[in-house]
Design a protein around this motif. Structure first.
Motif, PDB file in Angstrom:
ATOM      1  N   THR A   1       3.497   1.166   7.866  1.00 15.02           N
ATOM      2  CA  THR A   1       2.975  -0.007   8.373  1.00 15.02           C
ATOM      3  C   THR A   1       3.294  -1.351   7.277  1.00 15.02           C
ATOM      4  O   THR A   1       3.914  -2.302   7.535  1.00 15.02           O
ATOM      5  N   VAL A   2       3.417  -1.026   5.958  1.00 19.20           N
ATOM      6  CA  VAL A   2       3.371  -1.909   4.872  1.00 19.20           C
ATOM      7  C   VAL A   2       5.232  -2.021   4.855  1.00 19.20           C
ATOM      8  O   VAL A   2       5.766  -3.094   4.590  1.00 19.20           O
ATOM      9  N   MET A   3       5.789  -0.811   4.911  1.00 18.11           N
ATOM     10  CA  MET A   3       7.240  -0.820   4.661  1.00 18.11           C
ATOM     11  C   MET A   3       8.103  -0.265   5.800  1.00 18.11           C
ATOM     12  O   MET A   3       8.389   1.025   5.794  1.00 18.11           O
ATOM     13  N   PRO A   4       7.975  -0.988   7.144  1.00 18.88           N
ATOM     14  CA  PRO A   4       8.734  -0.558   8.133  1.00 18.88           C
ATOM     15  C   PRO A   4      10.166   0.227   7.718  1.00 18.88           C
ATOM     16  O   PRO A   4      10.791   1.155   8.700  1.00 18.88           O
ATOM     17  N   SER A   5      10.936  -0.445   6.703  1.00 19.12           N
ATOM     18  CA  SER A   5      12.313  -0.004   6.552  1.00 19.12           C
ATOM     19  C   SER A   5      12.344   1.434   5.983  1.00 19.12           C
ATOM     20  O   SER A   5      13.570   2.200   5.678  1.00 19.12           O
ATOM     21  N   MET A   6      11.300   2.153   5.368  1.00 19.86           N
ATOM     22  CA  MET A   6      11.137   3.281   4.781  1.00 19.86           C
ATOM     23  C   MET A   6      11.440   4.421   5.828  1.00 19.86           C
ATOM     24  O   MET A   6      11.073   4.471   6.953  1.00 19.86           O
ATOM     25  N   VAL A   7      12.688   5.238   5.475  1.00 14.20           N
ATOM     26  CA  VAL A   7      12.909   6.427   6.009  1.00 14.20           C
ATOM     27  C   VAL A   7      13.010   7.671   5.509  1.00 14.20           C
ATOM     28  O   VAL A   7      13.316   8.687   6.216  1.00 14.20           O
TER      29      VAL A   7
ATOM     30  N   MET B   1       5.132   0.274  -6.171  1.00 17.17           N
ATOM     31  CA  MET B   1       4.349   1.038  -5.483  1.00 17.17           C
ATOM     32  C   MET B   1       3.994   0.510  -4.102  1.00 17.17           C
ATOM     33  O   MET B   1       3.702  -0.852  -4.013  1.00 17.17           O
ATOM     34  N   VAL B   2       4.336   1.322  -3.142  1.00 20.87           N
ATOM     35  CA  VAL B   2       4.002   0.868  -1.765  1.00 20.87           C
ATOM     36  C   VAL B   2       2.642   0.786  -1.124  1.00 20.87           C
ATOM     37  O   VAL B   2       2.163  -0.121  -0.609  1.00 20.87           O
TER      38      VAL B   2
ATOM     39  N   CYS C   1       5.829   8.752  12.182  1.00 27.12           N
ATOM     40  CA  CYS C   1       6.193   7.739  11.192  1.00 27.12           C
ATOM     41  C   CYS C   1       7.575   7.389  11.395  1.00 27.12           C
ATOM     42  O   CYS C   1       8.306   6.373  10.949  1.00 27.12           O
ATOM     43  N   ARG C   2       8.307   8.443  12.227  1.00 26.75           N
ATOM     44  CA  ARG C   2       9.813   8.239  12.239  1.00 26.75           C
ATOM     45  C   ARG C   2      10.526   8.030  10.824  1.00 26.75           C
ATOM     46  O   ARG C   2      11.214   7.159  10.698  1.00 26.75           O
ATOM     47  N   MET C   3       9.904   8.954  10.102  1.00 31.96           N
ATOM     48  CA  MET C   3      10.553   9.244   8.698  1.00 31.96           C
ATOM     49  C   MET C   3      11.236  10.524   8.629  1.00 31.96           C
ATOM     50  O   MET C   3      10.510  11.575   9.161  1.00 31.96           O
TER      51      MET C   3
ATOM     52  N   LEU D   1      -2.452  10.172   6.088  1.00 33.53           N
ATOM     53  CA  LEU D   1      -2.980   8.598   5.796  1.00 33.53           C
ATOM     54  C   LEU D   1      -1.944   7.637   4.929  1.00 33.53           C
ATOM     55  O   LEU D   1      -1.675   6.443   5.488  1.00 33.53           O
ATOM     56  N   ALA D   2      -1.584   8.146   3.781  1.00 31.27           N
ATOM     57  CA  ALA D   2      -0.907   7.572   2.922  1.00 31.27           C
ATOM     58  C   ALA D   2       0.585   7.235   3.480  1.00 31.27           C
ATOM     59  O   ALA D   2       0.970   5.964   3.548  1.00 31.27           O
ATOM     60  N   LEU D   3       1.152   8.173   4.196  1.00 33.04           N
ATOM     61  CA  LEU D   3       2.608   7.785   4.911  1.00 33.04           C
ATOM     62  C   LEU D   3       2.449   6.930   6.290  1.00 33.04           C
ATOM     63  O   LEU D   3       3.297   6.100   6.312  1.00 33.04           O
TER      64      LEU D   3
END
Length: 108
Positions: A26-32, A1-2, A52-54, A19-21
């Protein structure tokens, strides 16, 4: 869970998604890549790409499909929610504040 985010029922899914994304990035910057259902379609897709650049990929029913259809990636979410609800304490809303519910899920 992220990330865990509990909001009031009056908060729209798309607003809670922002808010969640943003917290998740912030918690997992590698998430794309994030998969979401149709409730998150619309302006949120562009907002996530810009802020968020995702990539927010909306999982939809195949075109022309009528009736029930198993959607890709939905079973992951459904399974997780089923596990959470199996916990007797989370089966009902006993908590007074959203932060209390979040603490029950994260164990903090």
């Amino acid at each position: 869970m992220v990330v865990v985010l509990v909001t009031a029922a009056s908060v729209q899914d798309r607003d809670g998604g922002r808010l969640a994304l943003s917290r998740a990035k912030t918690v997992m910057p590698s998430m794309v890549l994030v998969w979401a259902d149709g409730g998150y379609a619309g302006r949120l897709v562009a907002w996530v790409a810009e802020h968020c650049r995702m990539t927010l990929d909306i999982v939809r029913k195949p075109k022309g499909k009528v009736g029930f259809s198993v959607l890709p990636h939905h079973w992951l979410i459904e399974r997780t929610l089923a596990w959470i609800v199996r916990c007797r304490r989370l089966d009902h809303d006993y908590e007074r504040l959203p932060a209390h519910s979040e603490a029950m899920i994260t164990g903090q």
